[in-house]
Design a protein around this motif. Structure first.
Motif, PDB file in Angstrom:
ATOM      1  N   GLN A 461       0.772  -1.361   0.170  1.00 54.46           N
ATOM      2  CA  GLN A 461       0.019   0.028   0.335  1.00 54.46           C
ATOM      3  C   GLN A 461       0.945   0.938  -0.127  1.00 54.46           C
ATOM      4  O   GLN A 461       0.914   1.511   0.574  1.00 54.46           O
ATOM      5  CB  GLN A 461      -0.610  -0.037   1.573  1.00 54.46           C
ATOM      6  N   ASP A 462       1.882   1.401  -1.439  1.00 53.19           N
ATOM      7  CA  ASP A 462       3.393   2.178  -0.606  1.00 53.19           C
ATOM      8  C   ASP A 462       3.033   2.756  -0.093  1.00 53.19           C
ATOM      9  O   ASP A 462       3.773   3.962   0.667  1.00 53.19           O
ATOM     10  CB  ASP A 462       2.089   3.898  -1.368  1.00 53.19           C
ATOM     11  N   GLU A 463       3.849   2.100   0.953  1.00 48.53           N
ATOM     12  CA  GLU A 463       4.444   2.243   2.232  1.00 48.53           C
ATOM     13  C   GLU A 463       5.478   1.184   2.388  1.00 48.53           C
ATOM     14  O   GLU A 463       5.887  -0.057   1.934  1.00 48.53           O
ATOM     15  CB  GLU A 463       3.897   1.625   3.403  1.00 48.53           C
ATOM     16  N   LEU A 464       6.687   1.584   2.471  1.00 47.06           N
ATOM     17  CA  LEU A 464       8.147   0.571   2.392  1.00 47.06           C
ATOM     18  C   LEU A 464       7.998   0.472   4.158  1.00 47.06           C
ATOM     19  O   LEU A 464       8.303   1.332   5.219  1.00 47.06           O
ATOM     20  CB  LEU A 464       9.492   0.880   2.507  1.00 47.06           C
ATOM     21  N   ILE A 465       8.352  -1.018   4.683  1.00 48.86           N
ATOM     22  CA  ILE A 465       7.933  -2.012   5.810  1.00 48.86           C
ATOM     23  C   ILE A 465       9.032  -2.731   6.419  1.00 48.86           C
ATOM     24  O   ILE A 465       9.833  -3.728   5.810  1.00 48.86           O
ATOM     25  CB  ILE A 465       6.960  -2.920   6.097  1.00 48.86           C
ATOM     26  N   ILE A 466      10.050  -1.709   7.513  1.00 49.85           N
ATOM     27  CA  ILE A 466      11.541  -2.576   7.817  1.00 49.85           C
ATOM     28  C   ILE A 466      11.141  -2.822   8.673  1.00 49.85           C
ATOM     29  O   ILE A 466      11.614  -1.799   9.762  1.00 49.85           O
ATOM     30  CB  ILE A 466      12.594  -1.377   7.653  1.00 49.85           C
ATOM     31  N   PRO A 467      11.139  -4.473   8.856  1.00 46.03           N
ATOM     32  CA  PRO A 467      11.430  -4.494  10.754  1.00 46.03           C
ATOM     33  C   PRO A 467      12.736  -4.497  10.546  1.00 46.03           C
ATOM     34  O   PRO A 467      14.262  -4.521  10.145  1.00 46.03           O
ATOM     35  CB  PRO A 467      10.798  -6.484   9.977  1.00 46.03           C
ATOM     36  N   TYR A 468      13.551  -3.866  11.714  1.00 41.28           N
ATOM     37  CA  TYR A 468      14.927  -4.150  11.714  1.00 41.28           C
ATOM     38  C   TYR A 468      16.010  -4.758  13.546  1.00 41.28           C
ATOM     39  O   TYR A 468      14.262  -4.340  14.342  1.00 41.28           O
ATOM     40  CB  TYR A 468      15.314  -2.429  11.976  1.00 41.28           C
ATOM     41  N   ALA A 469      16.308  -4.449  13.591  1.00 39.59           N
ATOM     42  CA  ALA A 469      16.919  -4.857  15.170  1.00 39.59           C
ATOM     43  C   ALA A 469      17.739  -4.009  16.195  1.00 39.59           C
ATOM     44  O   ALA A 469      17.888  -3.001  15.103  1.00 39.59           O
ATOM     45  CB  ALA A 469      17.810  -5.610  15.116  1.00 39.59           C
ATOM     46  N   SER A 470      18.010  -3.400  16.578  1.00 45.76           N
ATOM     47  CA  SER A 470      18.575  -2.500  17.029  1.00 45.76           C
ATOM     48  C   SER A 470      19.105  -3.452  18.988  1.00 45.76           C
ATOM     49  O   SER A 470      18.781  -3.906  19.985  1.00 45.76           O
ATOM     50  CB  SER A 470      17.636  -1.529  18.375  1.00 45.76           C
ATOM     51  N   GLY A 471      20.340  -2.607  18.790  1.00 51.83           N
ATOM     52  CA  GLY A 471      21.384  -3.072  19.511  1.00 51.83           C
ATOM     53  C   GLY A 471      21.570  -4.904  19.580  1.00 51.83           C
ATOM     54  O   GLY A 471      21.703  -5.084  20.316  1.00 51.83           O
ATOM     55  N   ASP A 472      21.642  -5.434  18.049  1.00 51.55           N
ATOM     56  CA  ASP A 472      21.660  -6.529  19.047  1.00 51.55           C
ATOM     57  C   ASP A 472      20.765  -7.361  19.632  1.00 51.55           C
ATOM     58  O   ASP A 472      21.260  -8.658  20.162  1.00 51.55           O
ATOM     59  CB  ASP A 472      22.717  -7.033  19.015  1.00 51.55           C
ATOM     60  N   GLN A 473      19.490  -7.260  19.811  1.00 48.43           N
ATOM     61  CA  GLN A 473      18.608  -7.146  21.130  1.00 48.43           C
ATOM     62  C   GLN A 473      17.757  -7.971  21.009  1.00 48.43           C
ATOM     63  O   GLN A 473      16.804  -8.219  21.399  1.00 48.43           O
ATOM     64  CB  GLN A 473      19.395  -6.845  22.605  1.00 48.43           C
ATOM     65  N   ARG A 474      16.439  -6.240  20.775  1.00 46.90           N
ATOM     66  CA  ARG A 474      15.265  -7.402  20.551  1.00 46.90           C
ATOM     67  C   ARG A 474      14.700  -6.708  18.769  1.00 46.90           C
ATOM     68  O   ARG A 474      15.590  -5.774  17.962  1.00 46.90           O
ATOM     69  CB  ARG A 474      14.649  -5.645  21.075  1.00 46.90           C
ATOM     70  N   CYS A 475      13.647  -5.896  17.849  1.00 48.38           N
ATOM     71  CA  CYS A 475      13.551  -5.736  17.226  1.00 48.38           C
ATOM     72  C   CYS A 475      12.171  -5.012  17.256  1.00 48.38           C
ATOM     73  O   CYS A 475      11.102  -4.748  18.162  1.00 48.38           O
ATOM     74  CB  CYS A 475      12.997  -7.369  16.521  1.00 48.38           C
ATOM     75  N   GLY A 476      12.153  -4.186  16.042  1.00 46.31           N
ATOM     76  CA  GLY A 476      10.725  -3.321  15.959  1.00 46.31           C
ATOM     77  C   GLY A 476      10.705  -3.374  14.120  1.00 46.31           C
ATOM     78  O   GLY A 476      11.117  -3.430  13.978  1.00 46.31           O
ATOM     79  N   ILE A 477       9.626  -2.167  14.005  1.00 44.82           N
ATOM     80  CA  ILE A 477       8.960  -2.097  12.890  1.00 44.82           C
ATOM     81  C   ILE A 477       9.466  -0.190  12.317  1.00 44.82           C
ATOM     82  O   ILE A 477       8.602   0.197  13.135  1.00 44.82           O
ATOM     83  CB  ILE A 477       7.956  -2.801  11.848  1.00 44.82           C
ATOM     84  N   ALA A 478       9.862  -0.391  11.431  1.00 46.98           N
ATOM     85  CA  ALA A 478      10.175   1.314  10.986  1.00 46.98           C
ATOM     86  C   ALA A 478       8.983   1.987   9.761  1.00 46.98           C
ATOM     87  O   ALA A 478       9.354   0.398   8.714  1.00 46.98           O
ATOM     88  CB  ALA A 478      11.436   1.729  10.613  1.00 46.98           C
ATOM     89  N   THR A 479       8.176   3.091   8.746  1.00 48.41           N
ATOM     90  CA  THR A 479       7.847   2.620   7.067  1.00 48.41           C
ATOM     91  C   THR A 479       8.404   3.766   7.143  1.00 48.41           C
ATOM     92  O   THR A 479       8.566   4.869   7.996  1.00 48.41           O
ATOM     93  CB  THR A 479       6.739   2.605   8.330  1.00 48.41           C
ATOM     94  N   LEU A 480       8.795   4.117   5.660  1.00 44.42           N
ATOM     95  CA  LEU A 480       9.162   5.055   4.640  1.00 44.42           C
ATOM     96  C   LEU A 480       7.893   5.224   3.951  1.00 44.42           C
ATOM     97  O   LEU A 480       6.935   4.180   3.025  1.00 44.42           O
ATOM     98  CB  LEU A 480       9.790   5.191   4.527  1.00 44.42           C
ATOM     99  N   GLN A 481       6.837   6.496   3.804  1.00 45.55           N
ATOM    100  CA  GLN A 481       6.014   6.145   2.527  1.00 45.55           C
ATOM    101  C   GLN A 481       6.574   6.671   1.349  1.00 45.55           C
ATOM    102  O   GLN A 481       7.561   7.459   1.165  1.00 45.55           O
ATOM    103  CB  GLN A 481       5.183   8.043   2.467  1.00 45.55           C
ATOM    104  N   LEU A 482       6.778   5.688   0.289  1.00 43.38           N
ATOM    105  CA  LEU A 482       6.928   5.568  -0.808  1.00 43.38           C
ATOM    106  C   LEU A 482       6.632   6.365  -2.163  1.00 43.38           C
ATOM    107  O   LEU A 482       7.958   6.796  -2.470  1.00 43.38           O
ATOM    108  CB  LEU A 482       6.393   4.737  -2.008  1.00 43.38           C
ATOM    109  N   PRO A 483       6.087   7.384  -1.930  1.00 41.35           N
ATOM    110  CA  PRO A 483       5.529   7.950  -3.442  1.00 41.35           C
ATOM    111  C   PRO A 483       7.085   9.576  -2.757  1.00 41.35           C
ATOM    112  O   PRO A 483       7.493   9.975  -3.570  1.00 41.35           O
ATOM    113  CB  PRO A 483       4.127   9.144  -3.003  1.00 41.35           C
ATOM    114  N   GLN A 484       6.576  10.376  -1.535  1.00 42.27           N
ATOM    115  CA  GLN A 484       7.561  10.521  -1.207  1.00 42.27           C
ATOM    116  C   GLN A 484       9.028  10.595  -1.079  1.00 42.27           C
ATOM    117  O   GLN A 484      10.526  11.030  -1.637  1.00 42.27           O
ATOM    118  CB  GLN A 484       8.203  11.284   0.140  1.00 42.27           C
ATOM    119  N   LEU A 485       9.294   9.381  -0.886  1.00 46.17           N
ATOM    120  CA  LEU A 485      11.050   8.655  -0.861  1.00 46.17           C
ATOM    121  C   LEU A 485      11.334   7.790  -2.226  1.00 46.17           C
ATOM    122  O   LEU A 485      11.995   9.060  -3.056  1.00 46.17           O
ATOM    123  CB  LEU A 485      10.541   6.789  -0.654  1.00 46.17           C
TER     124      LEU A 485
END
Length: 492
Positions: A461-485
């Motif tokens: 849906q025009d969104e880049l969905i990036i699961p990511y790790a932080s501190g090599d310990q836990r995970c979160g999810i970040a997003t970017l709107q594709l049209p602006q990107l």
């Protein structure tokens, strides 16, 4: 080629989802004390218990552990079988006593005891109950436990039409798969790999000539036995060659999970000697062949405590998995990421050969990679130490979207982004100069401080969905709107 900084930089936005390790997620592993004499002593001690005492000990163990594992009794029987040759008068040993002996050669292992990190994500077919227009996904993770042994875990869920993310329930159980007892091999690929290993000599030449074009592990063992019996070659030369052939065969294997195991229960734990210290940083991709059929591949790094071995996983259903050794002069580094389709008739892969630069490789054979070229060198301050990919490129009408990672001051890992030409991915259309994600105050802390890292993303849906790790310990999810990107990446 590059975008200059301006206030509209589309920095990724974090969702509130945080996925943390759960130390209660445990598998069972065989536990064999060193030395046959010690094993025999343990068995004798168990056999010396009278029936009432043995029944009481077993009943307590079953009460304490059977609810923690599916098929717990079956596991105990399997581990009893591992030491059955040391049991005297085995036919006289009751089933209950066999289970009790099995408990002494079984141990629990917490697969996430140290960390849950470095996720990747792929789209999979929707289930009947999924909302219309939603995207079902499977997310993989690197889980690390005692002894810093890494394995692969999975979660599943859906992204709805509002791009809200819902995970399926996390099972209380964790299970390892069955190992296929008789995997098959391609003789041509096997010969080429032995040649690359420096083991393609007269012994292995004769051994392989006795095998069909496609042979099984049992076929290989049978021909090895014939070779050993005829005494044609010097003993040490023959032993060394056979050891190399067996090592290669055991590094290529198949595993199978039971259908009743939910995907969050499935753990790919190291099996072969080449990966006994870990399966690291799997990058999954949904690969579509020329005929439209889809298969899921993952590149990962096998680690035996001293050396690394790049490997490939192949699956169509996340139930059965083939583990295959990657070959070729350029299969030496870490962080390999396969493009999701062929380009110009070739497979294409990003990698980092020298620990510093982002490279690209082309091959007409998925299993062999002989040539690589530098795609780019560190250019921006956040990546001055080194750079690489953060998962397989994603195809868009404008080009191949690539999430990158860079290491900068204070050994801080950040994520960047770039766009490659669809027909010629060696041509960089544009890069954004600033990182799209950097560790915040919370993410700075962890097993390895100052790190955000990903092994794969997807678009919905025009969104880049990036699961990511932080501190090599836990995970979160970040997003970017594709049209602006894309407006930034395609700006001239």
């Amino acid at each position: 080629m590059e975008s200059r900084p301006d206030p509209t930089t589309p920095l990724a936005r974090r969702k509130s989802i945080v996925m943390k390790a759960k130390i209660s997620r445990v598998i069972t592993r065989p536990y064999l004390p060193s030395g046959e004499e010690r094993i025999q002593k343990v068995i004798q001690r168990v056999l010396s218990l009278d029936e009432n005492e043995a029944d009481t000990v077993l009943e307590t163990l079953l009460q304490n552990f059977s609810h923690r594992h599916r098929y717990f009794r079956e596991t105990l029987e399997q581990n009893f079988a591992r030491v059955a040759d040391f049991v005297p008068d085995i036919d006289q040993v009751s089933k209950q006593r066999r289970l009790l002996i099995g408990t002494y050669f079984t141990a629990e292992y917490s697969v996430e005891a140290a960390a849950l990190f470095n996720p990747s994500i792929v789209q999979v077919p929707n289930q009947e109950a999924d909302p219309e227009g939603s995207c079902r996904f499977v997310m993989s993770f690197r889980a690390t436990g005692e002894g810093h042994i890494s394995s692969i875990e999975f979660r599943s869920g859906v992204i709805d039409t509002n791009n809200d993310i819902y995970f399926d329930g996390l099972s209380d159980y964790v299970a390892t798969p069955e190992i296929h007892p008789n995997p098959s091999y391609d003789r041509h690929l096997f010969r080429l790999k032995l040649q690359e290993m420096g083991a393609n000599n007269a012994v292995t030449h004769q051994l392989l000539n006795r095998l069909p074009d496609n042979f099984t592990f049992n076929d290989l063992q049978g021909k090895i036995a014939e070779l050993q019996n005829n005494g044609q070659f010097p003993p040490q030369e023959q032993t060394d060659a056979i050891d190399m052939a067996m090592w290669l065969a055991q590094s290529n294997y198949e595993i199978l999970f039971r259908k009743e195991h939910a995907i969050s229960e499935r753990v790919i734990f190291p099996v072969s000697e080449s990966e006994r210290k870990g399966i690291e940083d799997a990058r999954f991709v949904r690969f579509v062949d020329n005929d439209g059929t889809a298969v899921y591949y993952a590149t990962y790094t096998a680690y035996n405590g001293e050396t690394i071995l790049p490997q490939l996983i192949e699956t169509r259903d996340f139930l059965s998995f083939k583990h295959i050794t990657l070959n070729g002069a350029q299969v030496q580094g870490k962080g390999m990421a396969l493009f999701p389709r062929k380009i110009g008739g070739n497979y294409v892969m990003l990698s980092r050969q020298d620990g510093e630069n982002n490279t690209i490789m082309f091959s007409d054979n998925l299993h062999f990679w002989q040539q690589a070229q530098i795609l780019q060198e560190p250019e921006f301050p956040y990546e001055f130490i080194q750079m690489g990919n953060s998962g397989s490129p994603i195809e868009t009408p404008e080009g191949w979207l690539v999430v990158t990672h860079g290491v900068g001051p204070m050994r801080t890992y950040s994520l960047g982004i770039e766009l490659l030409d669809l027909d010629d991915p060696t041509r960089i259309i544009n890069r954004i100069e600033e990182p799209i994600l950097v560790p915040n105050a919370y993410e700075r802390e962890g097993y390895v401080p100052n790190v955000v890292y990903s092994c794969g993303a997807l678009i919905h849906q025009d969104e880049l969905i990036i699961p990511y790790a932080s501190g090599d310990q836990r995970c979160g999810i970040a997003t970017l709107q594709l049209p602006q990107l894309m407006a930034r990446l395609t700006a001239r």
